[in-house]
Design an enzyme around this catalytic site. Sequence first.
Site, PDB file in Angstrom:
ATOM      1  N   ARG A 187     -17.956  -0.402   6.450  1.00 15.43           N
ATOM      2  CA  ARG A 187     -19.144  -0.956   5.787  1.00 15.43           C
ATOM      3  C   ARG A 187     -19.700  -2.126   6.568  1.00 15.43           C
ATOM      4  NH1 ARG A 187     -19.487  -5.104   2.433  1.00 15.43           N
ATOM      5  NH2 ARG A 187     -17.218  -5.195   2.157  1.00 15.43           N
ATOM      6  N   HIS A 229      -1.190  -6.023   1.369  1.00 16.03           N
ATOM      7  CA  HIS A 229      -2.387  -6.861   1.292  1.00 16.03           C
ATOM      8  C   HIS A 229      -2.097  -8.130   0.491  1.00 16.03           C
ATOM      9  CE1 HIS A 229      -5.448  -3.647   2.474  1.00 16.03           C
ATOM     10  NE2 HIS A 229      -5.832  -4.732   3.124  1.00 16.03           N
ATOM     11  N   CYS A 243      -7.545  -2.714   8.385  1.00 17.24           N
ATOM     12  CA  CYS A 243      -6.237  -2.744   7.713  1.00 17.24           C
ATOM     13  C   CYS A 243      -5.657  -1.338   7.599  1.00 17.24           C
ATOM     14  CB  CYS A 243      -6.363  -3.374   6.327  1.00 17.24           C
ATOM     15  SG  CYS A 243      -6.575  -5.165   6.334  1.00 17.24           S
ATOM     16  N   GLU A 248       0.822  -1.201   0.000  1.00 12.41           N
ATOM     17  CA  GLU A 248       0.000   0.000   0.000  1.00 12.41           C
ATOM     18  C   GLU A 248       0.860   1.256   0.000  1.00 12.41           C
ATOM     19  OE1 GLU A 248      -3.139   0.008  -0.402  1.00 12.41           O
ATOM     20  OE2 GLU A 248      -3.592  -2.122  -0.072  1.00 12.41           O
TER      21      GLU A 248
END
Length: 212
Positions: A99, A174, A152, A89
Amino acid sequence: MSSSPASPESPVLLTGFAPFDGAASNPSWDAVQEAAAQLRGRGVAVEARELPVVFDRAGDLLAAAIEELAPQLVIAVGLADGRAAITPERVAINVRDARIADESGAAPVDEPVVAGGPVGRFSTLPIKAMVAAAAATGVPASVSQTAGTFVCNDVFYRVLEALEGTGVRGGFVHVPAARVVPVPLAARALVAMVETALSTTVDLDRSGGAVH
């Protein structure tokens, strides 16, 4: 962070996540454990820690591990179900927008990871060199521009906060679901990424961008 500066003898700290949402395992932790064993076999000191998929708690445990170990490198690993490649990332953002609920039932909406913290923090890992190293092992890899807004990203932001001013590199990677990239392949890519992060001082000058 008040611990003493890391030395070449300090361990590499790798973290993965515990099983989430009723799953029997989490490929991020499985890959970290396998990569840690391989790295130790290659002479690299490694500490591996499993983090819960829980806002605040995961980041607190990771910050405590950094304080305890004074590592020379920190790479947190998480699962990105739906991706098809290993993805270091680029940036952590100071936003929680869940969510779904974490393992404690918390589902924050539009809250900061760290109140008053900067909007974003950039990885200090040589992410493009790491992508090239992973790809050279035969595992698909690419730079990711977002770690999402779930736990994360929370951990990624907290890694960079904990390491600020220490000179120690850190970031987040990831891994896809094991059905897409089996754990042994993900571990092989992580080994290459760790070794590259330890040996590379200047990242590759190549595009890792995305159109959208």
